[in-house]
Design a protein around this motif. Structure first.
Motif, PDB file in Angstrom:
ATOM      1  N   ARG A   1      33.024   9.264 -79.776  1.00 61.29           N
ATOM      2  CA  ARG A   1      32.894   7.821 -80.017  1.00 61.29           C
ATOM      3  C   ARG A   1      31.947   7.190 -78.982  1.00 61.29           C
ATOM      4  O   ARG A   1      31.071   6.396 -79.316  1.00 61.29           O
ATOM      5  CB  ARG A   1      34.271   7.161 -79.954  1.00 61.29           C
ATOM      6  CG  ARG A   1      34.334   5.883 -80.761  1.00 61.29           C
ATOM      7  CD  ARG A   1      35.742   5.343 -80.863  1.00 61.29           C
ATOM      8  NE  ARG A   1      36.682   6.282 -81.443  1.00 61.29           N
ATOM      9  CZ  ARG A   1      37.907   6.532 -80.958  1.00 61.29           C
ATOM     10  NH1 ARG A   1      38.339   5.931 -79.879  1.00 61.29           N
ATOM     11  NH2 ARG A   1      38.709   7.382 -81.569  1.00 61.29           N
ATOM     12  N   ASP A   2      32.103   7.577 -77.716  1.00 57.86           N
ATOM     13  CA  ASP A   2      31.196   7.067 -76.665  1.00 57.86           C
ATOM     14  C   ASP A   2      29.752   7.483 -76.950  1.00 57.86           C
ATOM     15  O   ASP A   2      28.812   6.696 -76.776  1.00 57.86           O
ATOM     16  CB  ASP A   2      31.599   7.619 -75.290  1.00 57.86           C
ATOM     17  CG  ASP A   2      32.910   7.020 -74.812  1.00 57.86           C
ATOM     18  OD1 ASP A   2      33.376   6.032 -75.422  1.00 57.86           O
ATOM     19  OD2 ASP A   2      33.469   7.551 -73.834  1.00 57.86           O
TER      20      ASP A   2
ATOM     21  N   THR B   1      37.195  13.649 -79.796  1.00 56.30           N
ATOM     22  CA  THR B   1      37.078  12.392 -80.537  1.00 56.30           C
ATOM     23  C   THR B   1      36.619  11.245 -79.650  1.00 56.30           C
ATOM     24  O   THR B   1      35.742  10.458 -80.020  1.00 56.30           O
ATOM     25  CB  THR B   1      38.456  12.019 -81.133  1.00 56.30           C
ATOM     26  OG1 THR B   1      38.968  13.190 -81.757  1.00 56.30           O
ATOM     27  CG2 THR B   1      38.364  10.903 -82.133  1.00 56.30           C
ATOM     28  N   HIS B   2      37.216  11.158 -78.467  1.00 60.29           N
ATOM     29  CA  HIS B   2      36.907  10.066 -77.564  1.00 60.29           C
ATOM     30  C   HIS B   2      35.452  10.148 -77.072  1.00 60.29           C
ATOM     31  O   HIS B   2      34.696   9.167 -77.131  1.00 60.29           O
ATOM     32  CB  HIS B   2      37.882  10.123 -76.378  1.00 60.29           C
ATOM     33  CG  HIS B   2      37.687   9.022 -75.412  1.00 60.29           C
ATOM     34  ND1 HIS B   2      38.060   7.724 -75.681  1.00 60.29           N
ATOM     35  CD2 HIS B   2      37.123   9.008 -74.179  1.00 60.29           C
ATOM     36  CE1 HIS B   2      37.748   6.972 -74.649  1.00 60.29           C
ATOM     37  NE2 HIS B   2      37.168   7.722 -73.723  1.00 60.29           N
TER      38      HIS B   2
END
Ligand SMILES: Nc1ncnc2c1ncn2[C@@H]1O[C@H](COP(=O)(O)OP(=O)(O)OP(=O)(O)O)[C@@H](O)[C@H]1O
Length: 284
Positions: A200-201, A196-197
Motif C-alpha cells: 500500500r505504501d 499488504t502494508h
C-alpha cells in the motif's frame, strides 16, 4: 531521424485518454518461434497516468515491455510523445525518455543507494569510458537527488540497501529507472515480495510519481495494488489484449474473470482450474 513523424494513436488510446498519449503502441507483435507472445497489442499511457498490464503467467506482459523498450524484435509501432521509436535502439529509446525495471532487479548490496543509481546511468561505450578516465567518475548528483526525491528517499542516499526496508529497496529500484529525464517508466513486477502494508505504501509512492507527470505502466500480480493504484488496465491473454478499461469495469468483465481474475492465483477459494465468472467480488 525517424522515417515518419506522424504518430498514429489508435482509436482505443485516444478515446480513453481524450488526449495525445505519452506512449502509444500500434499493432505491436512479437513471435518466438511458433509462439505469438504479443499479437497486435495497442496500448496507450498518458502523462501522469498509471496504467496496469495484467494477465496470467506467460500472457506476454514482459514481452510487451521488452518490445516497447527495444530489447526484443517486434513489428508494429512504438510512439513516445509523438516520436516514432520502433526502429530505435534501446539506448536511444532510453534517451528519448522511456525507462524500465527488470523482474529480477536486485540492487548492488555493497554500493550505497546513490551509487546504485549512479551505476544505472553510467553511459556505456569506449567514448564514455575514456571520458570517465579523463574527467574522473562523477555521478550526476542533482539527477540522482531528483530521482530519490521522486520516491521519497532523498535522505537514504548514503545508506546501503541492507539498511532499508524491503519496500524502500523496491523504491530504489524504481528510482534507478527515473534517473535522467524519464517521462515514461515501465515497471515489471516492482512490488514482488511486499506484504499488504508495504504494498500500500509502495502504491502511494507510485501515485506521487505519476502526479509529477510521469506516465507509469505497471505489471504486477498483486491485484489489490493494481486495482487500487491504476487509472486504467489492459488485460493480456495469450499475447492479445482481451479487455481494457477502469479497474471497476475490468473486475466485472466476464472474459477477464475467466482468463485471469477467477484463477486460483488470485482467488485461492475459487476452485482449481475453472474460473468463477459469477464471483467478481471475491477477487478484490
Ligand atoms: N526469449 C524468449 N524466447 C522464447 N519464448 C519466449 C521468450 N520470452 C518469452 N517467451 C514466451 O513468450 C510467452 C510470453 O512470455 P512472457 O514472459 O512475456 O509472459 P508474462 O506475461 O510476462 O509472464 P509472467 O507473468 O510469468 O512473467 C510465453 O509463452 C513465453 O514462454
Amino acid at each position: 531521424m525517424s522515417e515518419s513523424t506522424t504518430p498514429e494513436p489508435t482509436a482505443a488510446g485516444t478515446a480513453v485518454l481524450g488526449q495525445t498519449a505519452l506512449l502509444q503502441t500500434g499493432g505491436l507483435s512479437v513471435r518466438y518461434g511458433g509462439v505469438s507472445a504479443n499479437s497486435d497489442v495497442d496500448i496507450a499511457v498518458g502523462a501522469g497516468e498509471i496504467v496496469g498490464l495484467i494477465g496470467p503467467n506467460g500472457a506476454g506482459k514482459t514481452t510487451f515491455v521488452d518490445a516497447v523498450t527495444g530489447f526484443t524484435k517486434a513489428t508494429g509501432t512504438v510512439t513516445l510523445a509523438g516520436e516514432r521509436l520502433e526502429k530505435a535502439s534501446p539506448h536511444r529509446r532510453r534517451r528519448a525518455g522511456m525507462a524500465r525495471t527488470w523482474q529480477a532487479g536486485e540492487l548492488f548490496t555493497d554500493l550505497t543507494v546513490a551509487q546504485n543509481l549512479a551505476v544505472a546511468v553510467q553511459p556505456v561505450g569506449l567514448r564514455a569510458l575514456l571520458s570517465d578516465v579523463i574527467n574522473g567518475s562523477r555521478p550526476p548528483a542533482e539527477t540522482i537527488e531528483r530521482a530519490l526525491d521522486l520516491v521519497g528517499l532523498r535522505d537514504a542516499a548514503d545508506q546501503f540497501p541492507g539498511e532499508l526496508t524491503l519496500g524502500q529497496q523496491k523504491l530504489v529500484g524504481v528510482a534507478r529507472a527515473l534517473v535522467g529525464g524519464t517521462r515514461l517508466v515501465l515497471l515489471d513486477e516492482p512490488a514482488a515480495g511486499l506484504d499488504t502494508h508495504e504494498s500500500r505504501d509502495f502504491g502511494a509512492e507510485l501515485r506521487r510519481i505519476a502526479a509529477t507527470g510521469i506516465g507509469i505502466l505497471l505489471i504486477d500480480h498483486d491485484m489489490s495494488l493494481v486495482l487500487d493504484v491504476c487509472d486504467r488496465l489492459y488485460v493480456l491473454d495469450f499475447g492479445k489484449v482481451i479487455a481494457s478499461g477502469s479497474p471497476a469495469a475490468i473486475q466485472d468483465d466476464p472474459a477477464v474473470i475467466s482468463a485471469y481474475l477467477g484463477s486460483p492465483e488470485v482467488d485461492p477459494d475459487a476452485g482449481t482450474e475453472s474460473s468463477t465468472p459469477d464471483a467478481p467480488e471475491e477477487t478484490r
